[in-house]
Write an enzyme that holds these catalytic residues in place. Structure first.
Site, PDB file in Angstrom:
ATOM      1  N   GLU A 171       0.827  -1.214   0.000  1.00  0.00           N
ATOM      2  CA  GLU A 171       0.000   0.000   0.000  1.00  0.00           C
ATOM      3  C   GLU A 171       0.860   1.263   0.000  1.00  0.00           C
ATOM      4  O   GLU A 171       0.614   2.212   0.764  1.00  0.00           O
ATOM      5  CB  GLU A 171      -0.953  -0.010   1.203  1.00  0.00           C
ATOM      6  CG  GLU A 171      -1.950  -1.155   1.150  1.00  0.00           C
ATOM      7  CD  GLU A 171      -2.932  -1.161   2.308  1.00  0.00           C
ATOM      8  OE1 GLU A 171      -4.098  -1.524   2.088  1.00  0.00           O
ATOM      9  OE2 GLU A 171      -2.516  -0.802   3.424  1.00  0.00           O
TER      10      GLU A 171
ATOM     11  N   GLU B 228      -7.167  -7.255  -0.766  1.00  0.00           N
ATOM     12  CA  GLU B 228      -7.622  -7.174   0.619  1.00  0.00           C
ATOM     13  C   GLU B 228      -9.114  -6.892   0.614  1.00  0.00           C
ATOM     14  O   GLU B 228      -9.553  -5.739   0.663  1.00  0.00           O
ATOM     15  CB  GLU B 228      -6.878  -6.082   1.408  1.00  0.00           C
ATOM     16  CG  GLU B 228      -5.460  -6.425   1.784  1.00  0.00           C
ATOM     17  CD  GLU B 228      -4.866  -5.436   2.785  1.00  0.00           C
ATOM     18  OE1 GLU B 228      -5.618  -4.603   3.334  1.00  0.00           O
ATOM     19  OE2 GLU B 228      -3.648  -5.495   3.012  1.00  0.00           O
TER      20      GLU B 228
END
Length: 645
Positions: free
Chosen positions: A188, A268
């Site tokens: 991320e 995710e």
């Protein structure tokens, strides 16, 4: 809802289980991205995965097999995990891949039940762990190191670590006959303001150099252009993350801005959410999770459910968030389909039903939940008070030697990772009554002792850094500081711990400090010291028995196998708990929402062996009398209790 027999049959033809041939004519499996047809190819056949996150470092190794089996029974064909650098290299240049950190055993165990692996290398992982999984000693070597950038003072440690890690990974890649399909670079990164393209490109090249040019790399970022702008790495396939209730087609739109062709991937897909001390337990509606999963699979996307089984942040693993500082509890249950203790939830079966609409239903025998036992009340007795710990030579068995310095040193300067430090000095003059005692920052929670009496508290979350105090010449002043976990996400991952500036009383800067490290990182030595100290002491209960070390023991009933149980800390305040030389983690029942700590059966000794519990209580033990001083072992996990207003 979108569904048809023809679509279902097509998708079934795309699924390759590990039980099928995973080699091509040259003896090597080939996993690639087919950009023209928008899917993955495994052995030249269309493939997609439904995986679930289960972190090897949060689940005892003896339980991996059980959890993998339950994932496979639900219809998953892959497992996703981070690599926990901090766990493998907790001390500078010393590596650990044994026991619960044996990643190669983890890969192999997953393969036995037909699970591929989606591997997230880091070096930064977030995962709600201390410092996002980066080793603290990076800041000990250079407190100004620019983490997650091309800064040489950071990258020299990454280079060294990857040189150790990646050869262990390479042999397990699917292209080398193993079961690792894809490897994530960083994590991320689009959410990190540094946006250092040199850094991410260097990482990519470093990984490919070690693993081979044919390795499929990927990145994961939020599902918006702003995240993908800095998170996307050329040569690594971009994926996104989002949770239940999203407009699924819109959620994938940003991905198509950066990957116009190729498979859709949600790396995710959130099945729940993280918790914080003092805040209500997070939950996600199972039906909503299942409905959105159906929509994701209807688009022929690959998906990873984060998390499918959360496990436990044992020891000092858990991290926190900043602005304001919010530490995470020990439980990493996450309201996941498989609970922290390995039980199958209603959400689990709703997800299983959805997966079976697109994949062949499992023919495995149905798994069962493990037995939970309430072993009942365990008598606890005091061993040694906090202020005696730092003065007892016997405690040197488990704690390092004290350190002298003109000014207070941080944990990082002391080269200490977690636990506690007691800072002590002696006042050199008389002060007005009262004077303001002010600490120039504390990470994270401080307890002020004036002549060995607890006088006040400091707290980073509440920005409480001062109290009133009447000090006299010759008085002893000590401050116990607890590291509640370094920030795991955002720019504050370089957060320091301990006393973070000058300590002043009135207008005077206090100097000449003695620091007593209490890292509690050698549990074998801790139990040895407790046994030694207890042997020469009497049980002393009473009003002044507040903080320090306590011990108790119990046996599993004769004729019974050890069972999972939960340590109920009701009546105690704040501290850490150990059983049989294992650090179970932090407890803080007065804050909630977590009251109990999970004790897996594999941590217990069978009859007639003793199971020894050691507690370090840092605030207020319920031990005014022997009858008040106990804990209970219960058969229900209390992680969703009320919290303070």
């Amino acid at each position: 809802m979108f569904h048809s027999v023809s679509i279902k049959c097509f998708i079934l033809s795309c699924v390759c289980a590990l039980s099928s041939s995973n080699t091509d004519q040259r003896g090597k499996a080939r996993f690639v991205i087919d950009y023209e047809r928008n899917y993955f190819l495994l052995d030249s056949k269309p493939f997609r995965y439904v995986s679930g996150s289960m972190h090897y470092f949060r689940v005892p190794r003896e339980l991996w097999k059980d959890r993998f089996y339950k994932m496979r029974y639900a219809g998953l064909n892959a497992v996703q995990t981070y690599i926990y650098w901090k766990g493998h290299e907790s001390q500078d240049g010393i590596y650990d891949f044994d026991g619960n950190l044996d990643i190669e055993a983890y890969f192999a165990e997953a393969s036995k039940v037909g699970l591929y692996v989606i591997l997230r290398l880091g070096p930064y992982i977030d995962a709600e762990v201390d410092m996002g999984g980066l080793p603290f000693f990076i800041l000990s070597n250079n407190s100004e190191a620019k983490l997650r950038t091309a800064d040489p003072s950071f990258m020299k440690f990454v280079d060294r670590w990857f040189a150790v890690l990646l050869p262990k990974v390479k042999k397990h890649l699917v292209n080398n006959g193993g079961n690792i399909l894809m490897v994530q670079v960083e994590n991320e990164y689009g959410s990190y303001p540094a946006c250092d393209y040199e850094y991410t490109s260097t990482l990519r090249d470093l990984v490919l150099r070690h693993l081979g040019a044919d390795t499929v790399l990927f990145t994961t970022d939020g599902n918006a252009d702003g995240y993908l702008k800095c998170g996307k790495i050329p040569g690594a396939y971009a994926t996104v993350d989002f949770g239940a209730g999203s407009d699924v087609k819109s959620a994938f739109r940003a991905l198509r801005h950066f990957e116009p062709k190729g498979p859709l991937v949600n790396s995710e897909y959130y099945t729940g959410w993280l918790d914080f001390w003092g805040e209500r337990h997070s939950k996600a509606d199972g039906k909503l999770v299942a409905d959105s999963l159906y929509q994701i699979l209807a688009l022929n996307a690959s998906v990873n459910l984060y998390v499918f089984h959360g496990g436990t942040s044992f020891g000092f693993m858990s991290g926190g968030l900043d602005n304001p500082y919010r530490p995470c509890p020990t439980s990493y249950d996450y309201d996941a389909p498989i609970s922290e203790a390995g039980d199958l939830s209603t959400k689990y079966y709703l997800i299983k039903d959805v997966i079976e609409k697109y994949f062949i239903a499992s023919k495995l025998p149905a798994p069962t939940n493990t037995t939970k036992k309430a072993y009942g009340k365990v008598q606890i007795s005091p061993v040694i008070k906090l202020m005696d710990i730092i003065r007892s030579s016997k405690s040197l068995v488990f704690r390092p030697q004290e350190v002298l310095s003109k000014k207070p040193l941080t944990f990082e300067q002391l080269r200490q990772d977690g636990g506690y430090v007691v800072y002590c000095t002696k006042l050199k003059t008389n002060f007005k009554d009262p004077s303001v005692l002010k600490v120039g920052g504390v990470g994270d929670r401080g307890y002020i002792y004036h002549n060995q009496v607890l006088t006040g508290r400091l707290d980073n979350s509440q920005k409480l850094y001062q109290i009133g105090l009447h000090g006299k010449k010759g008085d002893d002043l000590c401050i116990l500081v607890e590291n509640q976990g370094r920030v795991s996400y955002g720019m504050s991952i370089n957060q320091k711990k301990g006393i973070l500036g000058n300590v002043t009383l009135g207008n005077s800067i206090l100097e000449d400090w003695i620091m007593y490290p209490l890292p509690f990182n050698n549990t074998m030595k801790l139990f040895e010291a407790v046994k030694l100290i207890k042997k020469d002491s009497k049980d002393r209960y009473g009003r002044n028995v507040n903080t320090g070390l306590f011990i108790g023991s119990f046996t599993v009933p004769q004729g019974e196998d050890p069972a999972d149980t939960f340590l109920d800390m009701t009546g105690w305040n704040k501290g850490i708990a150990f059983i049989n030389e294992r650090n179970l983690g932090r407890y803080w029942p007065v804050q909630g929402p977590q009251i109990t700590l999970f004790i897996p059966s594999v941590f217990l000794n069978p009859f007639p062996g003793l199971n020894r519990i050691v507690l370090f209580e840092q605030e207020q033990a319920p031990c005014r009398s022997r009858s008040d001083c106990f804990i209970r072992l219960v058969d229900e996990h209390l992680i969703d209790t009320s919290v303070p207003e």
